[in-house]
Design a protein around this motif. Structure first.
Motif, PDB file in Angstrom:
ATOM      1  N   GLY A  42       0.804  -1.008   0.057  1.00  0.00           N
ATOM      2  CA  GLY A  42       0.042  -0.021  -0.090  1.00  0.00           C
ATOM      3  C   GLY A  42       0.782   1.204   0.038  1.00  0.00           C
ATOM      4  N   ARG A  43       2.046   1.053  -0.270  1.00  0.00           N
ATOM      5  CA  ARG A  43       2.994   2.247  -0.039  1.00  0.00           C
ATOM      6  C   ARG A  43       2.622   2.986  -1.534  1.00  0.00           C
ATOM      7  NH1 ARG A  43       8.678  -0.106   2.223  1.00  0.00           N
ATOM      8  NH2 ARG A  43       7.985  -0.207   4.246  1.00  0.00           N
ATOM      9  N   PRO A  44       2.280   4.585  -1.566  1.00  0.00           N
ATOM     10  CA  PRO A  44       2.141   5.068  -2.636  1.00  0.00           C
ATOM     11  C   PRO A  44       2.874   4.903  -4.020  1.00  0.00           C
ATOM     12  CG  PRO A  44       2.710   6.585  -1.039  1.00  0.00           C
ATOM     13  CD  PRO A  44       2.717   5.250  -0.478  1.00  0.00           C
ATOM     14  N   GLU A  45       4.031   4.865  -3.593  1.00  0.00           N
ATOM     15  CA  GLU A  45       5.285   4.718  -4.703  1.00  0.00           C
ATOM     16  C   GLU A  45       5.160   3.614  -5.579  1.00  0.00           C
ATOM     17  OE1 GLU A  45       5.793   5.106  -1.623  1.00  0.00           O
ATOM     18  OE2 GLU A  45       7.524   3.852  -0.939  1.00  0.00           O
ATOM     19  N   ASN A  46       4.343   2.272  -4.887  1.00  0.00           N
ATOM     20  CA  ASN A  46       4.833   0.962  -5.541  1.00  0.00           C
ATOM     21  C   ASN A  46       3.799   0.929  -6.715  1.00  0.00           C
ATOM     22  OD1 ASN A  46       6.172   0.389  -3.370  1.00  0.00           O
ATOM     23  ND2 ASN A  46       4.634  -0.629  -2.247  1.00  0.00           N
ATOM     24  N   GLY A 116      19.662  -4.807   3.513  1.00  0.00           N
ATOM     25  CA  GLY A 116      20.154  -3.564   3.180  1.00  0.00           C
ATOM     26  C   GLY A 116      19.678  -2.787   4.359  1.00  0.00           C
ATOM     27  N   GLY A 117      20.373  -1.438   4.590  1.00  0.00           N
ATOM     28  CA  GLY A 117      20.128  -0.812   5.866  1.00  0.00           C
ATOM     29  C   GLY A 117      18.719  -0.010   5.789  1.00  0.00           C
ATOM     30  N   PRO A 118      18.124   0.117   7.168  1.00  0.00           N
ATOM     31  CA  PRO A 118      16.938   0.904   7.255  1.00  0.00           C
ATOM     32  C   PRO A 118      16.777   2.003   6.108  1.00  0.00           C
ATOM     33  CG  PRO A 118      17.868   0.791   9.366  1.00  0.00           C
ATOM     34  CD  PRO A 118      19.046   0.258   8.449  1.00  0.00           C
ATOM     35  N   GLY A 119      15.749   2.101   5.583  1.00  0.00           N
ATOM     36  CA  GLY A 119      15.563   3.093   4.422  1.00  0.00           C
ATOM     37  C   GLY A 119      16.384   3.038   3.088  1.00  0.00           C
ATOM     38  N   SER A 120      17.185   1.946   3.048  1.00  0.00           N
ATOM     39  CA  SER A 120      17.861   1.762   1.693  1.00  0.00           C
ATOM     40  C   SER A 120      17.085   1.495   0.448  1.00  0.00           C
ATOM     41  CB  SER A 120      18.960   0.706   1.846  1.00  0.00           C
ATOM     42  OG  SER A 120      18.361  -0.727   2.054  1.00  0.00           O
ATOM     43  N   GLY A 121      15.747   1.196   0.524  1.00  0.00           N
ATOM     44  CA  GLY A 121      14.794   1.135  -0.426  1.00  0.00           C
ATOM     45  C   GLY A 121      14.546  -0.344  -0.677  1.00  0.00           C
ATOM     46  N   LYS A 122      14.589  -1.096   0.282  1.00  0.00           N
ATOM     47  CA  LYS A 122      14.322  -2.697   0.128  1.00  0.00           C
ATOM     48  C   LYS A 122      12.800  -2.818  -0.340  1.00  0.00           C
ATOM     49  CE  LYS A 122      15.419  -3.774   4.175  1.00  0.00           C
ATOM     50  NZ  LYS A 122      15.781  -2.392   4.718  1.00  0.00           N
ATOM     51  N   GLY A 123      11.800  -2.130   0.346  1.00  0.00           N
ATOM     52  CA  GLY A 123      10.551  -2.471   0.161  1.00  0.00           C
ATOM     53  C   GLY A 123      10.141  -1.647  -1.098  1.00  0.00           C
ATOM     54  N   ASN A 272      24.152  -0.874  -6.024  1.00  0.00           N
ATOM     55  CA  ASN A 272      24.345   0.379  -5.401  1.00  0.00           C
ATOM     56  C   ASN A 272      22.863   1.342  -5.406  1.00  0.00           C
ATOM     57  OD1 ASN A 272      24.967   3.238  -4.976  1.00  0.00           O
ATOM     58  ND2 ASN A 272      26.459   3.472  -6.750  1.00  0.00           N
ATOM     59  N   ALA A 273      22.468   1.458  -4.049  1.00  0.00           N
ATOM     60  CA  ALA A 273      21.004   1.941  -3.834  1.00  0.00           C
ATOM     61  C   ALA A 273      20.965   3.550  -3.812  1.00  0.00           C
ATOM     62  CB  ALA A 273      20.428   1.258  -2.795  1.00  0.00           C
ATOM     63  N   THR A 274      22.034   4.182  -4.152  1.00  0.00           N
ATOM     64  CA  THR A 274      22.093   5.648  -3.997  1.00  0.00           C
ATOM     65  C   THR A 274      21.316   6.240  -5.068  1.00  0.00           C
ATOM     66  OG1 THR A 274      24.339   5.854  -4.895  1.00  0.00           O
ATOM     67  CG2 THR A 274      24.091   5.919  -2.720  1.00  0.00           C
ATOM     68  N   ARG A 275      21.164   5.631  -6.201  1.00  0.00           N
ATOM     69  CA  ARG A 275      20.577   6.365  -7.420  1.00  0.00           C
ATOM     70  C   ARG A 275      18.986   6.348  -7.297  1.00  0.00           C
ATOM     71  NH1 ARG A 275      24.299   4.255 -11.581  1.00  0.00           N
ATOM     72  NH2 ARG A 275      22.956   5.241 -13.209  1.00  0.00           N
ATOM     73  N   SER A 276      18.471   6.807  -8.475  1.00  0.00           N
ATOM     74  CA  SER A 276      16.918   6.997  -8.312  1.00  0.00           C
ATOM     75  C   SER A 276      16.431   5.623  -8.243  1.00  0.00           C
ATOM     76  CB  SER A 276      16.422   7.632  -9.665  1.00  0.00           C
ATOM     77  OG  SER A 276      16.702   6.676 -10.698  1.00  0.00           O
ATOM     78  N   VAL A 277      14.971   5.612  -7.888  1.00  0.00           N
ATOM     79  CA  VAL A 277      14.393   4.465  -8.015  1.00  0.00           C
ATOM     80  C   VAL A 277      14.267   3.442  -9.068  1.00  0.00           C
ATOM     81  CG1 VAL A 277      11.961   3.410  -7.493  1.00  0.00           C
ATOM     82  CG2 VAL A 277      12.693   5.150  -6.122  1.00  0.00           C
TER      83      VAL A 277
HETATM   84  N1  LIG Z   1      16.272   5.120  -4.962  1.00  0.00           N
HETATM   85  C1  LIG Z   1      15.520   5.864  -4.190  1.00  0.00           C
HETATM   86  N2  LIG Z   1      15.797   7.074  -4.247  1.00  0.00           N
HETATM   87  C2  LIG Z   1      15.143   8.159  -3.300  1.00  0.00           C
HETATM   88  N3  LIG Z   1      14.132   7.810  -2.500  1.00  0.00           N
HETATM   89  C3  LIG Z   1      14.008   6.453  -2.341  1.00  0.00           C
HETATM   90  C4  LIG Z   1      14.643   5.323  -3.133  1.00  0.00           C
HETATM   91  N4  LIG Z   1      14.247   4.099  -2.741  1.00  0.00           N
HETATM   92  C5  LIG Z   1      13.198   4.327  -1.817  1.00  0.00           C
HETATM   93  N5  LIG Z   1      13.229   5.757  -1.427  1.00  0.00           N
HETATM   94  C6  LIG Z   1      12.442   6.252  -0.306  1.00  0.00           C
HETATM   95  O1  LIG Z   1      12.939   5.958   0.632  1.00  0.00           O
HETATM   96  C7  LIG Z   1      12.110   5.804   1.657  1.00  0.00           C
HETATM   97  C8  LIG Z   1      12.559   4.499   2.185  1.00  0.00           C
HETATM   98  O2  LIG Z   1      12.320   3.500   1.243  1.00  0.00           O
HETATM   99  P1  LIG Z   1      11.885   2.004   1.617  1.00  0.00           P
HETATM  100  O3  LIG Z   1      10.777   2.080   2.612  1.00  0.00           O
HETATM  101  O4  LIG Z   1      11.622   1.147   0.454  1.00  0.00           O
HETATM  102  O5  LIG Z   1      13.198   1.432   2.559  1.00  0.00           O
HETATM  103  P2  LIG Z   1      13.286   0.171   3.095  1.00  0.00           P
HETATM  104  O6  LIG Z   1      14.707  -0.385   3.009  1.00  0.00           O
HETATM  105  O7  LIG Z   1      12.090  -0.933   3.062  1.00  0.00           O
HETATM  106  O8  LIG Z   1      13.070   0.577   4.794  1.00  0.00           O
HETATM  107  P3  LIG Z   1      12.975  -0.317   6.127  1.00  0.00           P
HETATM  108  O9  LIG Z   1      13.973  -1.192   6.255  1.00  0.00           O
HETATM  109  O10 LIG Z   1      13.004   0.802   7.134  1.00  0.00           O
HETATM  110  O11 LIG Z   1      11.500  -0.852   6.089  1.00  0.00           O
HETATM  111  C9  LIG Z   1      10.562   5.676   1.213  1.00  0.00           C
HETATM  112  O12 LIG Z   1       9.996   6.739   1.407  1.00  0.00           O
HETATM  113  C10 LIG Z   1      10.796   5.565  -0.347  1.00  0.00           C
HETATM  114  O13 LIG Z   1       9.906   6.165  -1.208  1.00  0.00           O
END
Ligand SMILES: Nc1ncnc2c1ncn2[C@@H]1O[C@H](COP(=O)(O)OP(=O)(O)OP(=O)(O)O)[C@@H](O)[C@H]1O
Ligand SMILES: Nc1ccn([C@@H]2O[C@H](COP(=O)(O)O)[C@@H](O)[C@H]2O)c(=O)n1
Length: 432
Positions: A42-46, A116-123, A272-277
């Motif tokens: 249900g995340r909007p970006e999905n 990956g670390g918290p917020g790295s973009g896994k979900g 490398n997760a630093t780039r755009s989605v």
């Molecule tokens: N490549 C990206 N560039 C910029 N923003 C991103 C990118 N990937 C994800 N995000 C944003 O960063 C936030 C964290 O992403 P996400 O929830 O996917 O991370 P996660 O690794 O699953 O975090 P957690 O472990 O805390 O659940 C979200 O708001 C998402 O929209």
């Protein structure tokens, strides 16, 4: 339907596939639906498309494409797929195992751990993989949050642990994961945020006996992850600076050693997760395309096995009701629907019961298969099929046909994605 109708075993030869991706051709109507699909989490970006350089074709264009493909007029650009002929024939056990996989259900599920670390973009990336490759996404964190909300007796303990950024006891998390996997009608799982520590890993392995295919590891610097979490805005209790810092420490102390363990087994695929989605997803995709190619080959094998054994229910399950076909039996005409093919299944059954014979089986051998993907929701499988026919009047005769089979991934009534056979072209192969 493309071939003999007596009982058979399917022998598979020449199927050593080098699985770098092939062709990038446009989306079908099904993928248009996919692009609109909402995510499981249900995340909007999905809900967004994978973007990139795909073109969208209309249904009419798709039909045209099929006609060209069927006529052998279509050039698949950028193909780097190759097939080695003469690979070993599979044993009966291997064939039985393949049968299980072809129906996308087996006791040996395909599991990919996503770390990956918290917020790295896994979900975020898991949602895109689900959209394009039909995997089921199980987020350990989401399952734990759902457990809190269900009012379970462990709820308070889990809630406090998450608030502290610590790791919930493994038996709790593994039980939730195992239950979710059992309840799912799928063989392909992305397990996100797991294993978080060595204990997670050991308990999962012990309880399920499953070894992951690989570890998808998103590498991202802390300051970027912190920025992303602080703007995530999903109302998570642990998305505050104090807990974030604790989670970073737990990641370094407990999760990185797990990644290091898998490094020693050669299973880590670091991104490398630093780039755009979309850029990150471009790096992820090559890791998944070969699964689709494998599944299409398994589905084709299951189809041929169904034909050779006279198993119409398997044939019907795998084929679209409006299957189109060019085959010698149709005298150069394009036939549509399953009735034309059912005739041969019925005939085979009638002949067998009238003769009362139970001789050896027809045996098909797939030679030099190639699987070409058209986007992520369609694919073409081509090969030469050798059929050894034991019964009279052609006892011991081997026929050789070139077959091209087109598959499309579609949603069934239960909302699950499945491959359907939508067109084939079969013609006699020149004999040597
Ligand atoms: N490549 C990206 N560039 C910029 N923003 C991103 C990118 N990937 C994800 N995000 C944003 O960063 C936030 C964290 O992403 P996400 O929830 O996917 O991370 P996660 O690794 O699953 O975090 P957690 O472990 O805390 O659940 C979200 O708001 C998402 O929209
Ligand atoms: N294997 C796991 C996974 C998660 N947790 C707890 O949930 C929190 C949130 O997880 P996300 O993957 O959604 O970030 C995490 O900080 C842990 O407290 C866990 O214990 N074990």
């Amino acid at each position: 339907m493309g071939g003999g109708s007596a009982r058979s075993a399917l022998t598979l030869a020449s199927r050593t596939l080098r699985t770098r991706c092939v062709t990038y051709l446009p989306a079908t109507s099904a993928s248009l639906q996919l692009l609109e699909a909402k995510s499981l989490t249900g995340r909007p970006e999905n809900g967004s498309s994978s973007g990139g350089d795909q073109h969208i074709f209309s249904k009419d264009s798709w039909q045209t494409l099929l006609t060209f493909a069927a006529a052998g007029l279509m050039a698949f650009t950028g193909s780097s797929f190759s097939v080695a002929a003469g690979a070993p024939v599979l044993t009966e056990d291997e064939t039985a195992e393949n049968a299980g996989r072809a129906s996308f259900k087996s006791t040996n599920p395909r599991v990919i751990f996503v770390l990956g670390g918290p917020g790295s973009g896994k979900g975020t990336q898991c949602a895109k993989i689900v959209d394009s490759y039909g995997f089921v996404h199980l987020s350990a964190g989401d399952l734990l949050r759902a457990e809190i909300n269900s009012g379970s007796e462990n709820g308070t303990m889990i809630q406090n642990t998450i608030k502290e950024g610590k790791i919930v006891p493994s038996e709790v998390t593994v039980r939730l994961l195992q239950k979710a996997m059992e309840e799912c009608n799928s063989n392909n799982f992305l397990i996100d945020g797991f294993p978080r520590n060595e204990e997670n890993r050991a308990v999962f392995e012990h309880v399920t006996g499953i070894e992951p295919e690989f570890i998808l590891f998103f590498d991202c610097p802390e300051e970027e992850m912190e920025k992303r979490i602080l703007s995530r805005n999903q109302g998570r209790e642990d998305d505050n600076l104090e807990t974030i810092r604790k989670r970073f420490k737990v990641f370094l102390d407990s999760t990185v050693p797990v990644v290091n363990h898998y490094e020693t087994t050669g299973k880590v695929r670091k991104i490398n997760a630093t780039r755009s989605v979309d850029d990150v997803f471009d790096m992820v995709q090559p890791l998944f395309k070969h699964f689709v190619q494998d599944d299409l080959l398994w589905a084709t094998e299951e189809l041929l096995r169904g034909i050779d054994t006279g198993d119409y229910s398997t044939y019907q399950r795998l084929c679209h009701p409006k299957l189109t076909a060019f085959e010698p039996e149709a005298q150069g005409q394009l036939v549509e629907g399953l009735d034309f093919h059912k005739f041969y299944f019925d005939l085979g059954k009638a002949l067998k019961s009238s003769s009362g014979t139970h001789g050896p089986a027809v045996q098909s051998t797939i030679v030099a298969p190639k699987v070409v993907l058209l986007g992520t929701n369609a694919g073409v499988v081509t090969y030469t099929r050798l059929q050894q026919i034991p019964s009279s009047p052609k006892a011991g005769h081997t026929s050789a046909h070139n077959e091209t089979r087109v598959w499309e991934r579609q949603k069934n009534d239960a909302g699950e994605w499945e491959w359907k056979h939508i067109h084939f072209h079969r013609s006699a192969a020149p004999t040597t």
